[in-house]
Write a protein that holds these residues in place. Structure first.
Motif, short mmCIF file in Angstrom:
data_model
loop_
_atom_site.label_atom_id
_atom_site.label_comp_id
_atom_site.label_asym_id
_atom_site.label_seq_id
_atom_site.Cartn_x
_atom_site.Cartn_y
_atom_site.Cartn_z
N UNK A 156 0.83 -1.21 0.00
CA UNK A 156 0.00 0.00 0.00
C UNK A 156 0.86 1.26 0.00
N UNK A 157 1.92 1.26 0.82
CA UNK A 157 2.75 2.46 0.98
C UNK A 157 3.56 2.79 -0.27
N UNK A 158 3.96 1.77 -1.03
CA UNK A 158 4.85 2.00 -2.18
C UNK A 158 4.22 2.91 -3.24
N UNK A 159 3.04 2.61 -3.78
CA UNK A 159 2.48 3.52 -4.78
C UNK A 159 2.13 4.88 -4.22
N UNK A 160 1.73 4.96 -2.94
CA UNK A 160 1.42 6.26 -2.35
C UNK A 160 2.66 7.14 -2.28
N UNK A 161 3.79 6.53 -1.88
CA UNK A 161 5.04 7.29 -1.84
C UNK A 161 5.47 7.72 -3.25
N UNK A 162 5.28 6.85 -4.23
CA UNK A 162 5.65 7.18 -5.61
C UNK A 162 4.79 8.31 -6.17
N UNK A 163 3.50 8.30 -5.87
CA UNK A 163 2.62 9.38 -6.30
C UNK A 163 3.08 10.71 -5.71
N UNK A 164 3.44 10.69 -4.43
CA UNK A 164 3.95 11.90 -3.78
C UNK A 164 5.22 12.38 -4.48
N UNK A 165 6.10 11.45 -4.84
CA UNK A 165 7.35 11.82 -5.50
C UNK A 165 7.10 12.44 -6.87
N UNK A 166 6.13 11.92 -7.61
CA UNK A 166 5.79 12.50 -8.90
C UNK A 166 5.29 13.93 -8.75
N UNK A 167 4.73 14.26 -7.60
CA UNK A 167 4.17 15.60 -7.39
C UNK A 167 5.20 16.59 -6.85
N UNK A 168 6.04 16.15 -5.92
CA UNK A 168 6.97 17.10 -5.28
C UNK A 168 8.38 17.03 -5.83
N UNK A 169 8.66 16.08 -6.71
CA UNK A 169 10.01 15.89 -7.24
C UNK A 169 10.66 14.68 -6.61
N UNK A 170 11.21 13.82 -7.43
CA UNK A 170 11.69 12.54 -6.93
C UNK A 170 12.91 12.69 -6.03
N UNK A 171 13.79 13.64 -6.33
CA UNK A 171 14.98 13.80 -5.48
C UNK A 171 14.57 14.28 -4.08
N UNK A 172 13.69 15.27 -4.03
CA UNK A 172 13.23 15.78 -2.74
C UNK A 172 12.55 14.68 -1.94
N UNK A 173 11.70 13.92 -2.62
CA UNK A 173 11.00 12.83 -1.94
C UNK A 173 11.97 11.77 -1.44
N UNK A 174 12.98 11.45 -2.25
CA UNK A 174 13.93 10.41 -1.86
C UNK A 174 14.71 10.81 -0.62
N UNK A 175 15.07 12.07 -0.52
CA UNK A 175 15.78 12.55 0.67
C UNK A 175 14.89 12.43 1.91
#
Length: 455
Positions: free
Chosen positions: A297-316
Motif C-alpha cells: 500500500x505504501x509504495x504507490x502512495x510514496x511514488x505518487x507523492x514523489x511525482x508531485x513534489x520531485x523525486x529527489x526531494x521525496x527520496x531525501x
C-alpha cells in the motif's frame, strides 16, 4: 523524456502499452523476488540442518547464511551482461532470459538431494544454483524498472517505476504465506521445505505469458537508433559508464546501501528472533506478512507523492524517515520477546523501507541517459547488493553473538548503511548533471532523462 503524441498517434494505444509494461514489470519482479525470498526464508529456517548437518548450530546458521550471500556475488556480473543486452539489443529479451534463469534455478533447488543423500555434492550444487539466481536478479531489477518507467508519461514515471518495487513485497507475501502453510517439525525437513521452491514452476509459466506480450518502448528504440547513427553502438555500456559517469556510479552504489535493510529483517532477524529470543516462527512470519501488505500500500502512495513534489526531494525525505523509524527500534523491540513488540518492530521497519525503496528506482533513472540507463541503474545497485546487502545477515549474526544479546553493533551497522545512502542521494544529482554535460559534449548525443523532476 517520453515524446509528445504526433499527429495520428493513438494515445489510447500508448496508454494501454504503458499499463501493460507496468503490470509486466510488477508480475515478473514479484515472481523473481518470490524465488529469492523463498531461499532467504529457507536459509533462516531449514537449509543449515539439511545441507550442513555435521556443523554445530551456530556454524549451521552461518553456513546457511553464507549460501544466501553467495547469491549476491554474481549480481554485478548479471547487471553488466543483461545491461548490455538491455541497452544494445532489447529490454524485453533481457527480461525474458532473467525470468527463465531464476525460475529454473529455484525449481532445481526444490529437487536437490540433501547432504544425507549425496554428501558434500549437495551443498556444492546448492551454491551453483544460488549463483545462477544471483546472476538473474542482477539483470532483472533494472530492466523491470525501465520497461515500466520509459513507457509511462512524464508525470507518472516514478509511479510506473515503483511497480517493479511493489513486486518485492508481493514476492515476500507469497513466500512467507507458503511457509506459514507448511507443517512444522520433522515433516518440514523431510519433504515440505521443497514445496515453496517447486511452486516457482507455476509462477514461471505465468510470468512468461505476461512478458512475452510486452513491446519495446519508443523511448528506448529512439535512443538506440540515435546511438547507432552516431557510430557509438559498438561500445560496451559498462566501460562507457565507468569512463563517462564514474562519480554518478559511486553515488548509485552508495545510495543503494539501505536496500540491505530487507535482509536485516527477513533473514537475520527471522533467524535471530526464532533461535535466541524465543519468538515463535509463526509469530515472526505473520509479522512479515502484515509488514509486506503495508509495503504494497505504501509504495504507490510514496511514488505518487514523489511525482508531485520531485523525486529527489521525496527520496531525501523518505530516507531520513527510514533512518529514524527502523534501525534502533526494530532490534530493541524484538529483543523483548513480546509478541506485540515484534509486530510493531516489523511494521516500523517495513514502513521506513517501503517509502525509501518506493522512489529509489525512479530517482536512479534520472541519473543516466536512456542508451546507458539499463546498465547505469543496474551496475551500482547490484554491486551494492553484492558487496553489502548479501553479507548483512552473515555479519549481523556474527556481531550479535552466540547468545544473541549484543544488539547495539547490529543497530549501528543498520543505521550507518542508511546514513551512507542518504549521502549518495544528496550528491547523486549534482554528479549526474556534471558528467552528463561532459558526455553530451564528447559524444554529440543529447541526453534523454527519464522525465522525473531532478529537483
Amino acid at each position: 523524456m517520453t515524446p509528445p503524441p504526433q499527429p495520428g498517434t493513438n494515445t489510447d494505444e500508448q496508454s494501454v502499452k504503458a499499463r501493460r509494461a507496468a503490470w509486466g514489470a510488477f508480475a515478473g519482479t514479484a515472481i523473481e523476488w518470490y524465488d529469492f525470498y523463498v531461499y532467504g526464508t529457507a536459509a533462516a529456517l531449514v537449509i543449515g540442518r539439511l545441507f550442513f548437518p555435521d556443523a554445530d548450530p551456530l556454524a549451521q546458521t552461518l553456513s546457511a547464511l553464507a549460501t544466501f550471500a553467495i547469491g549476491f556475488v554474481l549480481r554485478p556480473v548479471g547487471a553488466v551482461l543483461f545491461g548490455y543486452i538491455g541497452d544494445r539489443v532489447s529490454r524485453k529479451t533481457s527480461l525474458l532470459i532473467t525470468l527463465v534463469m531464476m525460475g529454473g534455478a529455484t525449481v532445481a533447488i526444490g529437487c536437490l538431494p540433501t547432504y544425507e543423500s549425496i554428501g558434500v555434492a549437495a551443498p556444492i550444487m546448492l551454491l551453483v544454483l544460488r549463483m545462477i539466481q544471483g546472476l538473474s536478479v542482477g539483470g532483472e531489477w533494472g530492466g523491470a524498472v525501465l520497461i515500466a518507467s520509459e513507457a509511462a508519461p512524464a508525470h507518472r514515471k516514478v509511479l510506473a517505476a515503483s511497480m517493479a518495487q511493489v513486486g518485492a513485497p508481493v514476492g515476500s507475501i507469497l513466500s512467507t504465506g507458503v511457509f506459514l502453510l507448511l507443517p512444522s517439525g520433522d515433516a518440514l525437513f523431510d519433504f515440505w521445505w521443497r514445496v515453496p521452491f517447486l511452486l516457482s514452476g507455476t509462477l514461471l509459466v505465468v510470468g512468461l505469458v505476461i512478458r512475452i506480450k510486452l513491446e519495446e518502448n519508443e523511448e528506448f528504440v529512439a535512443a538506440r537508433e540515435r546511438k547507432e547513427a552516431a557510430a557509438e553502438s559498438s561500445k560496451v555500456p559498462v566501460l562507457e559508464l565507468l569512463r563517462r559517469f564514474p562519480l554518478t556510479n559511486i553515488c548509485v552504489f552508495v545510495a543503494s546501501f539501505a536496500v540491505s535493510g530487507v535482509y536485516f529483517r527477513n533473514v537475520f532477524a527471522l533467524n535471530w528472533a526464532t533461535e535466541t529470543q524465543g519468538v515463535a516462527r509463526d509469530v515472526f512470519l505473520n509479522a512479515l506478512l502484515i509488514g509486506a501488505l503495508i509495503q504494497v500500500i505504501a509504495t504507490p502512495l510514496a511514488a505518487i507523492a514523489a511525482d508531485r513534489i520531485g523525486v529527489r526531494r521525496a527520496q531525501i525525505i523518505f530516507t531520513v524517515v527510514y533512518l529514524v523509524v527502523a534501525p534502533i527500534p526494530m532490534l530493541a523491540l524484538i529483543s523483548t520477546g513480546n509478541t506485540g513488540s515484534v509486530y510493531l518492530a516489523i511494521v516500523l521497519s517495513y514502513i521506513g523501507h517501503a517509502v525509501y525503496y518506493a522512489t529509489l528506482s525512479g530517482f536512479l533513472t534520472t541519473l543516466f541517459p536512456t542508451e546507458l540507463r539499463y546498465t547505469g541503474i543496474s551496475f551500482g545497485y547490484q554491486l551494492s547488493g553484492s558487496l553489502v546487502s548479501g553479507f548483512v545477515p552473515l555479519v549481523a549474526a556474527a556481531l550479535v553473538g552466540v547468545d544473541g544479546t549484543r544488539i547495539l553493533p547490529v543497530q549501528l551497522l543498520y543505521g550507518a548503511l542508511i546514513a551512507f545512502s542518504l549521502i549518495g542521494i544528496l550528491l547523486g544529482t549534482a554528479m549526474s548533471r556534471r558528467e552528463t554535460a561532459a558526455y553530451e559534449a564528447a559524444t554529440g548525443l543529447p541526453s534523454t532523462p527519464a522525465g522525473a523532476d531532478r529537483g
